[in-house]
Design a protein around this motif. Sequence first.
Motif, mmCIF file in Angstrom:
data_model
loop_
_atom_site.group_PDB
_atom_site.id
_atom_site.type_symbol
_atom_site.label_atom_id
_atom_site.label_comp_id
_atom_site.label_asym_id
_atom_site.label_seq_id
_atom_site.Cartn_x
_atom_site.Cartn_y
_atom_site.Cartn_z
ATOM 1 N N TYR A 21 0.845 -1.189 0.000
ATOM 2 C CA TYR A 21 0.000 0.000 0.000
ATOM 3 C C TYR A 21 0.884 1.243 0.000
ATOM 4 O O TYR A 21 1.102 1.860 1.037
ATOM 5 C CB TYR A 21 -0.915 -0.001 1.233
ATOM 6 C CG TYR A 21 -1.786 -1.226 1.331
ATOM 7 C CD1 TYR A 21 -2.978 -1.301 0.625
ATOM 8 C CD2 TYR A 21 -1.412 -2.304 2.130
ATOM 9 C CE1 TYR A 21 -3.787 -2.420 0.708
ATOM 10 C CE2 TYR A 21 -2.219 -3.429 2.219
ATOM 11 C CZ TYR A 21 -3.400 -3.477 1.511
ATOM 12 O OH TYR A 21 -4.197 -4.587 1.593
ATOM 13 N N GLN A 24 -2.758 5.829 0.062
ATOM 14 C CA GLN A 24 -4.107 5.423 0.453
ATOM 15 C C GLN A 24 -4.940 4.988 -0.754
ATOM 16 O O GLN A 24 -5.860 4.190 -0.615
ATOM 17 C CB GLN A 24 -4.823 6.564 1.177
ATOM 18 C CG GLN A 24 -4.298 6.814 2.564
ATOM 19 C CD GLN A 24 -5.100 7.898 3.281
ATOM 20 O OE1 GLN A 24 -5.807 8.670 2.651
ATOM 21 N NE2 GLN A 24 -4.963 7.935 4.595
ATOM 22 N N GLN A 25 -4.634 5.490 -1.923
ATOM 23 C CA GLN A 25 -5.410 5.154 -3.119
ATOM 24 C C GLN A 25 -4.807 4.019 -3.946
ATOM 25 O O GLN A 25 -5.468 3.477 -4.815
ATOM 26 C CB GLN A 25 -5.551 6.382 -4.040
ATOM 27 C CG GLN A 25 -6.414 7.478 -3.499
ATOM 28 C CD GLN A 25 -5.627 8.451 -2.642
ATOM 29 O OE1 GLN A 25 -4.394 8.455 -2.654
ATOM 30 N NE2 GLN A 25 -6.328 9.265 -1.883
ATOM 31 N N ILE A 26 -3.577 3.657 -3.715
ATOM 32 C CA ILE A 26 -2.893 2.675 -4.566
ATOM 33 C C ILE A 26 -2.630 1.387 -3.785
ATOM 34 O O ILE A 26 -2.133 1.415 -2.664
ATOM 35 C CB ILE A 26 -1.565 3.243 -5.100
ATOM 36 C CG1 ILE A 26 -1.841 4.441 -6.009
ATOM 37 C CG2 ILE A 26 -0.781 2.183 -5.854
ATOM 38 C CD1 ILE A 26 -0.603 5.159 -6.473
ATOM 39 N N THR A 27 -2.978 0.274 -4.412
ATOM 40 C CA THR A 27 -2.659 -1.051 -3.888
ATOM 41 C C THR A 27 -1.897 -1.813 -4.974
ATOM 42 O O THR A 27 -2.331 -1.841 -6.135
ATOM 43 C CB THR A 27 -3.931 -1.840 -3.522
ATOM 44 O OG1 THR A 27 -4.689 -1.097 -2.576
ATOM 45 C CG2 THR A 27 -3.585 -3.201 -2.954
ATOM 46 N N LYS A 29 -0.437 -5.594 -5.848
ATOM 47 C CA LYS A 29 -0.515 -7.006 -5.456
ATOM 48 C C LYS A 29 0.408 -7.822 -6.355
ATOM 49 O O LYS A 29 0.346 -7.718 -7.581
ATOM 50 C CB LYS A 29 -1.942 -7.522 -5.588
ATOM 51 C CG LYS A 29 -2.102 -8.983 -5.235
ATOM 52 C CD LYS A 29 -3.555 -9.424 -5.414
ATOM 53 C CE LYS A 29 -3.702 -10.902 -5.160
ATOM 54 N NZ LYS A 29 -5.075 -11.359 -5.382
ATOM 55 N N GLN A 59 -0.712 -6.858 -9.981
ATOM 56 C CA GLN A 59 -1.857 -5.974 -10.189
ATOM 57 C C GLN A 59 -1.539 -4.616 -9.582
ATOM 58 O O GLN A 59 -0.924 -4.506 -8.527
ATOM 59 C CB GLN A 59 -3.109 -6.508 -9.494
ATOM 60 C CG GLN A 59 -3.692 -7.733 -10.112
ATOM 61 C CD GLN A 59 -4.954 -8.173 -9.379
ATOM 62 O OE1 GLN A 59 -5.211 -7.759 -8.255
ATOM 63 N NE2 GLN A 59 -5.730 -9.010 -10.022
ATOM 64 N N ILE A 61 -3.776 -1.384 -8.501
ATOM 65 C CA ILE A 61 -5.158 -0.988 -8.273
ATOM 66 C C ILE A 61 -5.178 0.447 -7.753
ATOM 67 O O ILE A 61 -4.528 0.765 -6.753
ATOM 68 C CB ILE A 61 -5.848 -1.916 -7.245
ATOM 69 C CG1 ILE A 61 -5.768 -3.358 -7.747
ATOM 70 C CG2 ILE A 61 -7.288 -1.496 -7.011
ATOM 71 C CD1 ILE A 61 -6.047 -4.383 -6.684
ATOM 72 N N TYR A 62 -5.928 1.290 -8.449
ATOM 73 C CA TYR A 62 -6.088 2.677 -8.023
ATOM 74 C C TYR A 62 -7.543 2.879 -7.612
ATOM 75 O O TYR A 62 -8.461 2.650 -8.399
ATOM 76 C CB TYR A 62 -5.711 3.622 -9.168
ATOM 77 C CG TYR A 62 -5.886 5.070 -8.802
ATOM 78 C CD1 TYR A 62 -4.977 5.696 -7.960
ATOM 79 C CD2 TYR A 62 -6.952 5.810 -9.291
ATOM 80 C CE1 TYR A 62 -5.130 7.029 -7.609
ATOM 81 C CE2 TYR A 62 -7.119 7.138 -8.946
ATOM 82 C CZ TYR A 62 -6.205 7.736 -8.101
ATOM 83 O OH TYR A 62 -6.356 9.060 -7.746
ATOM 84 N N SER A 63 -7.767 3.291 -6.377
ATOM 85 C CA SER A 63 -9.110 3.533 -5.851
ATOM 86 C C SER A 63 -9.360 5.040 -5.764
ATOM 87 O O SER A 63 -8.498 5.790 -5.299
ATOM 88 C CB SER A 63 -9.256 2.933 -4.462
ATOM 89 O OG SER A 63 -9.003 1.554 -4.496
ATOM 90 N N PHE A 64 -10.534 5.445 -6.207
ATOM 91 C CA PHE A 64 -10.865 6.879 -6.120
ATOM 92 C C PHE A 64 -12.263 7.069 -5.599
ATOM 93 O O PHE A 64 -13.035 6.181 -5.465
ATOM 94 C CB PHE A 64 -10.708 7.574 -7.477
ATOM 95 C CG PHE A 64 -11.484 6.956 -8.580
ATOM 96 C CD1 PHE A 64 -12.751 7.419 -8.888
ATOM 97 C CD2 PHE A 64 -10.951 5.899 -9.320
ATOM 98 C CE1 PHE A 64 -13.473 6.857 -9.924
ATOM 99 C CE2 PHE A 64 -11.667 5.329 -10.357
ATOM 100 C CZ PHE A 64 -12.932 5.802 -10.656
#
Length: 64
Positions: A21, A24-27, A29, A59, A61-64
Motif C-alpha cells: 500500500y 491510500q489510493q494505490i494497492t 498485489k 496488479q 489498483i487505483y481507488s478513487f
Amino acid sequence: GLGFDCKGATRQDVTLDLLFYPTQQITVKVEYRHDWATQQVFLRSDGSYSRNNDLLGAQFIYSF
C-alpha cells in the motif's frame, strides 16, 4: 468398461500473495502460484506437456 475405469489427473496448487500500500489510493498485489499434477497436463510454450506449472502476476489498483 462404461467409462468408470478412466481416472483423470489429481491437481494441486499453492499460492503466495503480497500486498503493498504505497498510498491510500494505490494497492499493488504480487502473486506467485505453483501448480502440480500426477500426470503431464500443463501445456508448455514449446508444445510439450509438464507435471508442474508456475505463474507470476502483478496488479496495480487505483481507488478513487
